[in-house]
Enzyme design. Structure first.
Site, PDB file in Angstrom:
ATOM      1  CE  LYS A  81      19.820  84.897  36.501  1.00  0.00           C
ATOM      2  NZ  LYS A  81      18.516  84.933  37.158  1.00  0.00           N
ATOM      3  N   GLY A 132      13.865  81.918  41.295  1.00  0.00           N
ATOM      4  CA  GLY A 132      13.871  80.490  40.985  1.00  0.00           C
ATOM      5  C   GLY A 132      14.966  79.752  41.739  1.00  0.00           C
ATOM      6  CG  ASP A 143       9.727  75.911  28.242  1.00  0.00           C
ATOM      7  OD1 ASP A 143       9.131  76.561  29.120  1.00  0.00           O
ATOM      8  OD2 ASP A 143       9.801  74.679  28.252  1.00  0.00           O
TER       9      ASP A 143
END
Length: 195
Positions: free
Chosen positions: A172, A150, A68
């Site tokens: 990244k 996002g 999560d």
């Protein structure tokens, strides 16, 4: 070859795990339970990751990994936090989430933020293990860059002088919150191999 089941229907996450764990057979839970879904009722990233991994491990009687993740903005008391994906409402776009966040921040000078990823690993004969990774940055005054997804276009990384969306996938991947959590998971798995 050992198997890793990822309690996610997100093919991007599953592919990330496949690249990171080439010595394992990595499969998404939908290959085993097509309609698997767990309501994220936890109040923290840790609780939601554990809910997913424990439910999947119980359903499959296998070791399962779940994660999560989201964005925490200090001036907003950690918002959007566990609601990162649905900050502007259910089924809203990344664009809508970004717009809400920038509007809420306004001209606030404290723009410190962090991406958080919590990975949990649960299995039938083990205590659930939790691994947390973060990456620190700031919220930019607008969107910059075309890569990622996002909140990447507004998440500025000062040490690189770029937003996450201005970084290549490889760049990244080396600094991300998910990479940092996976590094901890990998270290744990390597330790288990050597026991």
């Amino acid at each position: 070859m050992k198997e890793i089941v990822i309690a996610s229907n997100n093919q991007g996450k599953i592919n990330d795990f496949k690249v990171i764990f080439p010595d394992y057979h990595v499969i998404g839970i939908s290959e085993l339970i097509p309609d698997f879904d767990v309501e994220e009722t936890g109040s923290t990233f840790e609780e939601n990751a554990i809910l997913k991994s424990e439910a999947a491990a119980k359903a499959l009687n296998k070791t399962v990994i779940a994660d999560d993740s989201g964005l925490e903005v200090f001036a907003l008391n950690g918002e959007p936090g566990i609601y990162s994906a649905r900050y502007a409402g259910e089924n809203k776009s990344d664009e809508a989430n970004i717009e809400k966040l920038l509007n809420k921040l306004g001209n606030t000078t404290d723009r410190r933020a962090q991406f958080v990823c919590v990975i949990s690993m649960s299995g039938p004969d083990m205590e659930t293990k939790v691994f947390k990774g973060t990456v620190s940055g700031e919220i930019a005054d607008g969107k910059y860059g075309e890569n990622g997804f996002g909140y990447d276009p507004i998440f500025y990384v000062p040490k690189l002088d770029k937003t996450m969306a201005q970084l290549s996938k490889e760049q990244k991947g080396q600094i991300s919150h998910r990479r940092n959590a996976i590094n901890l998971l990998q270290a744990f798995l390597e330790g288990e191999k050597n026991v």
